[in-house]
Design an enzyme around this catalytic site. Sequence first.
Site, short mmCIF file in Angstrom:
data_model
loop_
_atom_site.label_atom_id
_atom_site.label_comp_id
_atom_site.label_asym_id
_atom_site.label_seq_id
_atom_site.Cartn_x
_atom_site.Cartn_y
_atom_site.Cartn_z
N HIS A 50 0.82 -1.20 0.00
CA HIS A 50 0.00 0.00 0.00
C HIS A 50 0.86 1.26 0.00
O HIS A 50 0.57 2.23 -0.71
CB HIS A 50 -0.92 -0.02 1.22
CG HIS A 50 -1.76 1.20 1.36
ND1 HIS A 50 -1.97 1.82 2.57
CD2 HIS A 50 -2.45 1.93 0.45
CE1 HIS A 50 -2.74 2.88 2.39
NE2 HIS A 50 -3.05 2.97 1.12
N GLU A 54 2.02 1.82 -3.46
CA GLU A 54 0.96 2.39 -4.31
C GLU A 54 0.99 3.91 -4.23
O GLU A 54 0.86 4.61 -5.25
CB GLU A 54 -0.39 1.83 -3.88
CG GLU A 54 -1.57 2.49 -4.57
CD GLU A 54 -2.72 2.71 -3.62
OE1 GLU A 54 -3.29 3.81 -3.64
OE2 GLU A 54 -3.03 1.78 -2.84
N HIS A 55 1.15 4.45 -3.02
CA HIS A 55 1.24 5.90 -2.86
C HIS A 55 2.49 6.46 -3.54
O HIS A 55 2.45 7.54 -4.15
CB HIS A 55 1.24 6.26 -1.38
CG HIS A 55 -0.12 6.23 -0.75
ND1 HIS A 55 -0.83 7.37 -0.47
CD2 HIS A 55 -0.90 5.19 -0.37
CE1 HIS A 55 -1.99 7.04 0.08
NE2 HIS A 55 -2.05 5.72 0.15
N GLU A 98 -3.37 8.30 7.09
CA GLU A 98 -4.55 7.58 6.60
C GLU A 98 -4.96 6.49 7.60
O GLU A 98 -6.15 6.29 7.87
CB GLU A 98 -4.25 6.94 5.24
CG GLU A 98 -5.41 6.15 4.66
CD GLU A 98 -5.08 5.49 3.33
OE1 GLU A 98 -5.75 4.51 2.98
OE2 GLU A 98 -4.14 5.96 2.65
#
Length: 448
Positions: free
Chosen positions: A60, A63-64, A142
């Site tokens: 994840h 992905e950023h 997040e």
Amino acid sequence: MGHTAAAEAGSGGLTATEHRLANGLRVVLSEDHLTPVAAVCLWYDVGSRHEIKGRTGLAHLFEHLMFQGSKQVHGNGHFELVQGAGGSLNGTTSFERTNYFETMPAHQLELALWLEADRMGSLLAALDDESMENQRDVVKNERRQRYDNVPYGTAFERLTALAYPDGHPYHHTPIGSMADLDAATLEDARNFFRTYYAPNNAVLSVVGDIDPEQTLAWVEKYFGSIPGHDGKPEPRDGSLPEVIGGQLREVVEEEVPARALMAAYRLPHDGTRACDAADLALTVLGGGESSRLHNRLVRRDRTAVAAGFGLLRLAGAPSLGWLDVKTSGGVEVPQIETAVDEELARFAAEGPTAEEMERAQAQLEREWLDRLGTVAGRADELCRYAVLFGDPQLALTAVDRVLDITADEVREVAAAQLRPDNRAVLVYEPVGGTAEETDSDEEEGADQ
């Protein structure tokens, strides 16, 4: 570049053609000239199940990082170029894949393809300590906003950890832990890219108002020179017994607005008839206001303000049947749990009625039509079936397999697996304070 084409019976007239570049990139095209837009979707066969202990959350986080610039596109340029051209974009990470997608005016399709190819081929040229620290902080924030600091926010993470034993590739969720996010290094990220971000580990779909010949020429032009990579390790085995063998339970005392009963039932793998039967069972039991649990708990007994039962489909591990009940007033959880078990036992003994089967199949058919009815949804489904099941054409006929399931199959899967010794249970008990309710799911996105 080879290709195949199909317009299978039951596909509603939808077609898709498949192609493969010399470097291994699979390309799926589907023409749709209804509106002048085109969707680009790129699935990489990497998700949180590929991570190792001590480095959770890396898929994840990466992905950023894919939105932090590449050789030709600096900083936030990917977002600026797409949105400046009238398009929309994002990316998400799940247990089983990472995807990136743009929906563009049809005449801007080449821009989206160039952007995706540039970061697939040259991200390492821009990946540095500054971008690593920037996105590490974004992901940690997040986690705070979606998990740690909201009511019921860690429910998905807690139930997943209960349902899949320690050491299992699905034991942790894509968001990862704070400690592991802090521990990730720039070299970890670079190695991750070298291992998984290769054309032969990806599927690219383009759907919409396209010229297939021109689209393929652009794909070859921008992606064709990116070298493949053969060093990807196979994901760890995710198989488990069909039944947990005993109820697993955790009580959480937090500042939540109401008591809650949540449970995860181990169910068949995605891509099987049994999984489709389980989907129908959960739809009858908890899929909306006409479902059995809603009628029993919310309408009749008035012991709950919400009751839902849905399926988290997984291909590399047992899927999860996800029960979520929020209690009404001062109702205690044991009262809810007794009623749920009564309804599940009755369903296991009798199965669905003909009317319930018809309604559940119509509901799943509508959901399938909704997904394939937009160019972005169809592009995503084509990638999904290509990556997880090896055949994008299955996306076009998925509803036929659901409509072929019988009531007996639905009852059988419920009797075999919707039982107390096959679930992980999470009970929320309020300790005071109020907060607004929120939901988690298994996908982590890159909204910026």
